[in-house]
Design a protein around this motif. Structure first.
Motif, short mmCIF file in Angstrom:
data_model
loop_
_atom_site.label_atom_id
_atom_site.label_comp_id
_atom_site.label_asym_id
_atom_site.label_seq_id
_atom_site.Cartn_x
_atom_site.Cartn_y
_atom_site.Cartn_z
N GLY A 190 42.15 37.42 35.05
CA GLY A 190 42.26 35.99 34.81
C GLY A 190 41.16 35.26 35.56
N ASN A 191 41.22 33.93 35.58
CA ASN A 191 40.31 33.18 36.43
C ASN A 191 38.85 33.35 36.01
OD1 ASN A 191 39.72 31.59 38.71
ND2 ASN A 191 39.38 33.41 39.99
N GLY A 192 38.63 33.77 34.76
CA GLY A 192 37.26 33.92 34.27
C GLY A 192 36.52 35.11 34.86
N ARG A 193 37.25 36.04 35.49
CA ARG A 193 36.61 37.23 36.06
C ARG A 193 37.12 38.46 35.33
NH1 ARG A 193 35.73 33.03 38.20
NH2 ARG A 193 34.71 32.64 40.20
N VAL A 194 36.25 39.42 35.10
CA VAL A 194 36.63 40.69 34.47
C VAL A 194 36.16 41.83 35.38
CG1 VAL A 194 36.23 42.22 32.50
CG2 VAL A 194 36.49 39.76 32.13
N ILE A 195 37.05 42.72 35.73
CA ILE A 195 36.70 43.89 36.56
C ILE A 195 36.55 45.08 35.61
CG2 ILE A 195 37.39 45.29 38.53
CD1 ILE A 195 37.08 42.34 39.24
N ASP B 138 37.59 40.62 46.55
CA ASP B 138 36.42 39.72 46.51
C ASP B 138 35.92 39.53 45.09
OD1 ASP B 138 36.16 39.73 49.47
OD2 ASP B 138 35.70 41.85 49.11
N TRP B 139 35.91 40.64 44.31
CA TRP B 139 35.36 40.58 42.96
C TRP B 139 36.16 39.61 42.08
CZ3 TRP B 139 35.64 46.64 42.60
CH2 TRP B 139 34.83 47.19 43.60
N LYS B 140 37.45 39.51 42.37
CA LYS B 140 38.32 38.65 41.55
C LYS B 140 37.97 37.18 41.69
CE LYS B 140 42.52 41.41 41.42
NZ LYS B 140 43.89 41.53 41.97
N THR B 141 37.26 36.85 42.75
CA THR B 141 36.89 35.45 42.97
C THR B 141 35.39 35.31 43.15
OG1 THR B 141 37.31 35.75 45.32
CG2 THR B 141 39.11 34.82 44.02
N LEU B 142 34.66 36.27 42.60
CA LEU B 142 33.20 36.30 42.71
C LEU B 142 32.62 34.97 42.24
CD1 LEU B 142 31.29 38.74 43.38
CD2 LEU B 142 30.92 38.90 40.92
N PRO B 143 31.70 34.37 43.01
CA PRO B 143 31.08 33.13 42.54
C PRO B 143 30.28 33.37 41.26
CG PRO B 143 30.56 33.57 44.86
CD PRO B 143 31.20 34.80 44.32
N LEU B 144 30.50 32.52 40.27
CA LEU B 144 29.73 32.59 39.02
C LEU B 144 28.93 31.31 38.88
CD1 LEU B 144 32.42 34.07 36.59
CD2 LEU B 144 30.52 35.29 37.67
N MET B 164 27.64 44.47 36.23
CA MET B 164 28.63 44.67 35.16
C MET B 164 29.78 43.66 35.29
SD MET B 164 28.53 48.84 35.21
CE MET B 164 30.12 49.10 34.43
N ILE B 165 30.23 43.43 36.53
CA ILE B 165 31.30 42.43 36.74
C ILE B 165 30.82 41.06 36.28
CG2 ILE B 165 32.72 41.20 38.44
CD1 ILE B 165 32.55 43.63 40.26
N LYS B 166 29.61 40.71 36.71
CA LYS B 166 29.09 39.37 36.39
C LYS B 166 28.92 39.19 34.88
CE LYS B 166 26.88 38.51 40.85
NZ LYS B 166 25.61 38.46 41.61
N ALA B 167 28.27 40.16 34.24
CA ALA B 167 28.02 40.04 32.80
C ALA B 167 29.35 39.94 32.05
CB ALA B 167 27.21 41.23 32.30
N ALA B 168 30.30 40.83 32.38
CA ALA B 168 31.58 40.82 31.67
C ALA B 168 32.35 39.54 31.95
CB ALA B 168 32.40 42.05 32.08
N SER B 169 32.24 39.03 33.16
CA SER B 169 32.96 37.80 33.51
C SER B 169 32.38 36.60 32.76
CB SER B 169 32.91 37.57 35.03
OG SER B 169 33.61 38.60 35.70
#
Lengths: 302, 302
Positions: A190-195, B138-144, B164-169
């Motif tokens: 959720g929260n616009g993040r994808v792991i 941390d990844w779940k709230t990674l700054p975008l 990969m996290i950033k692109a997918a998010s």
């Protein structure tokens, strides 16, 4: 054909009368990340009181059996090592007993997978960061370990292009075995993040290697076969509980188990209904026999 | 239906009489890595002497137009900037003129792609190493970056799990555009080494994003459409030369061009014959009209 019915009290009583063993997925069923889901621990305890064997079945490769026992304890669940089947353990077991690996494993994985390989006495190389260096001229003559006989892919947050070159290069030798823990695509947080899940790491290597891996996690039968042999399980008297259609529920169908979808994880009832409405055989294997909002509700029905 | 015939002298004379423009792939046709293939430069010069327009069409995204001109020169070929179509340039052009990108591009790519974006005045972020740090918490709230409106995937030797996290998010927002240079799987270099291509990097992101990208490289028509408009090309009078069936030859079929396979790169005649024997429409699109051992032979026939 499964009908995706709400598990009412009456149906639950009838169902549980014919069940000896309950297999349950973990993430999205018992907990979400580091938080236990309400009522789940109580439901597990109740099932055990009723004399059911409870086994935990997860595609997550980031914990050894010992680390899982610790996590269960921390989140208020009871579980001993023998009851926990994660893909880190199952991969080591497969390589030891089925693939009968000699030489070394090139591991695109993590330290918990390494622990399970250690316990089975399997040599490996590849864990930890391995950043790219040099240029294509260097990569073309990259030193490779001649002892590597197997490439094992699991979750690896240190995936790098260097690891992709190495894995694909080892796999260009057709005698090198290609094994993967699971194909889960992502952890939606959720929260616009994808792991991204292990399926993404595997997709990268798979594309370069142009060979199909042996996949050990759900919905592959292998995990169930191991448990079945160990505990002499009867598929007709086994219930599989999970939150994901193409892993948990499909595993149940692949192994002849009764299936219960809980809606506390990645799947909505609407998605299950879409599978039910589809004519595809693959989609029909994703339709659960029953559904419930969550594991807590199951405890309330018992 | 293409017949995969050997291009004899007679057929070559007949063919070239009806051709104004020759499109040619580079790697495996003109050169292998940093070495020119014998006779290729002479063939290009001969085609020009005959009054043919020669354009260079490559899926490789690791060079800007300017860097390609340099490489052509170093390997003994003549080419000016306007004649070179690589996916680094074509991606920048697409984002500027077709996608009409506002805001920023999140680039899983390389510095040469960045140069082409600069030339089109497009802002971007993401180049260079970006190793993973922290844990899933941390990844779940990674700054975008809220300004990102587009994710562009090309060759990136610094691919990391963080990227990969950033692109997918970013891509979990359906308003963010998803564009990729090409899907080439690998550069087979022999010697037991495999160099993974952009297709591997794209597969990792694609699996997590669960959305289909717009793909700009061969066999997509986009590159040809750009050249066609720029030079007013007639597909009926255009020859496409390449060494790869599912990119070069399929591009030809997709755009109505005549196709010539050279066997100096990744494809054997046997593989082309297998496509010819297949009933699949996709495979039929991979069958060249003609084949030759290499570009040098074409020059000898002219």
């Amino acid at each position: 054909m499964a009908a995706c019915k709400l598990l009412t009290r009456e149906r639950a009583t009838q169902l549980l009368a014919n069940i000896d063993t309950v297999l349950t997925d973990c993430d999205g069923v018992l907990w979400q990340g580091m938080e236990a889901l309400p009522g789940a621990a109580k439901t597990i305890a109740k099932l055990r009181e009723m004399g059911k064997r409870v086994l935990f079945v997860t595609n997550n490769s980031t914990k050894s059996r010992l680390s899982y026992v610790e996590k269960f304890k921390n989140l208020g669940f009871e579980a001993n090592e023998d009851e926990v089947y994660g893909t880190a353990y199952i991969a080591a077991l497969y390589l030891k007993n089925i693939a009968k690996v000699t030489g070394k494993v090139y591991l695109v994985g993590n330290t918990e997978m390494a622990k399970e390989l250690d316990l089975q006495g399997i040599s490996y190389t590849g864990t930890g960061p391995d950043p790219i260096e040099g240029t294509v001229t260097d990569w073309k003559t990259l030193p490779l370990d001649p002892e590597v006989t197997t490439v094992l892919i699991g979750f690896d947050e240190h995936l790098s292009y260097m690891k992709m070159i190495k894995a694909a290069s080892y796999l260009s030798n057709e005698n090198v075995q290609f094994v993967a823990t699971n194909t889960d695509e992502k952890l939606p947080v959720g929260n616009g993040r994808v792991i991204p899940g292990t399926g993404c790491i595997l997709a990268a290597v798979h594309t370069a290697a142009d060979r199909d891996p042996i996949i050990l996690g759900k919905p592959s039968k292998f995990m169930f076969e191991v448990m079945k042999e160990k505990f002499d399980l009867d598929p007709n008297r086994t219930l599989m509980i999970g939150d994901k259609l193409n892993t948990d529920i499909m595993l149940g169908h692949n192994c002849g188990l009764t299936t219960l979808l809980v809606l506390s994880g990645v799947t909505s009832l609407e998605e299950a209904r879409q599978m039910q409405a589809s004519n595809s055989i693959e989609h029909q294997k994703c339709v659960p026999h029953y559904y419930l909002p969550n594991m807590g509700e199951l405890g309330d029905l018992l």
